[in-house]
Design a protein around this motif. Structure first.
Motif: not given
Length: 311
Positions: A91-101
């Motif tokens: 969950v934390l990595l999902y919120f921290a990642l910005g690859a798709q955005s």
């Protein structure tokens, strides 16, 4: 090599980190960025309020503001993690990642630019860069877009993954929050020169190793010799100690020429050249996106190799 015998052991052993990273990347790819109530947006609003209250244009005030903005969230992440390490990490990595955005923002620039809708492309690139974009021609828009993709590839993806690999989800949170404060406060203006200095220096320290790993990744997945040569000769002339290696290696890998004149806050800056080759066009934005995605899968592959080696 003794692999875990059941799912519980798998999620607690050496493969837990790469599996969590893969899960978060897939979530990011499928769900994309949270459209409402994104934690980083909320953090940005909090940071702005703290800066407004504490900015007395002093270094001490900047350090205190940084600790108040970042400290509680990182401490909360470390406190929560033992409750369900794998799930919390994902969950934390999902919120921290910005690859798709990042890829979606770049595609939103490339599409109108490719179709001749220059005004729309200027507007779109203005959403992700700090320079003035209203007077940019097609090449200028493409250049701004490619530079942003390469640099933010490190900030939004690979730096985050590096600290995730070291410290789990809390490491990813620490990196992204510190990077966000650098983007908000790390300017050499009268307002932020002292107040934002700690934020800028701390981000430089966190980014030192990830930036060079990102540069190496870009080099390996493109025109390797050119990328390494550009990194060696051009990065020292760039103002940022971490953006220089990332952008010079990325530009060399793609075989395009970045840098040059740009207008920031109403003043023209002549930046050193980065890369080698012709000025970028719309198609080079697509190539930059592809480089980011290949780099991401390479990092995940390396994570699994390390996990299997330890298993």
């Amino acid at each position: 090599m003794n692999l875990p015998g059941n799912p519980a052991e798998l999620l607690a052993g050496p493969l837990a980190m790469p599996l969590a990273a893969l899960s978060a990347v897939l979530l990011d790819r499928v769900l994309g960025e949270v459209s409402r109530f994104h934690p980083l947006v909320g953090f940005g609003n909090l940071a702005a309020a703290i800066e407004k209250r504490l900015n007395r244009r002093s270094l001490a005030g900047g350090v205190l503001a940084w600790l108040l903005a970042v400290g509680p969230w990182v401490a909360l992440a470390f406190w929560l993690r033992p409750l369900a390490p794998f799930a919390i990490d994902v969950v934390l990595l999902y919120f921290a990642l910005g690859a798709q955005s990042l890829c979606e923002h770049a595609e939103a620039i490339a599409t109108p630019l490719r179709e001749g809708r220059l005004d729309e492309a200027r507007q779109r690139v203005g959403w992700i860069v700090s320079r003035e974009t209203t007077g940019l021609d097609e090449s200028g828009v493409a250049k701004a877009g490619v530079e942003s993709v390469l640099e933010n590839g490190n900030d939004a993806i690979f730096g985050t993954l590096f600290w995730f690999a070291l410290l789990g989800g809390p490491g990813a949170v620490l990196f992204r929050l510190a990077n966000t404060l650098d983007a908000m406060w790390g300017y050499r203006t009268e307002r932020f020169n002292l107040f934002g200095r700690f934020a800028a220096r701390f981000d430089d320290a966190l980014n030192f190793i990830p930036a060079r790993l990102t540069a190496l990744t870009y080099a390996l997945l493109g025109q390797t010799r050119t990328a390494l040569a550009c990194w060696r000769t051009q990065a020292p002339g760039w103002e940022s100690p971490n953006a220089g290696p990332v952008m010079s290696a990325g530009a060399g890998s793609l075989g395009v020429l970045l840098g040059g004149a740009a207008i920031y806050h109403g003043q023209e800056e002549i930046r050193p050249p980065l890369g080698a080759g012709p000025a970028p066009v719309a198609a080079d934005l697509d190539r930059a996106i592809a480089l980011i995605r290949r780099s991401l899968w390479l990092w995940l592959g390396v994570f699994f190799v390390i996990g299997f080696a330890h298993a």
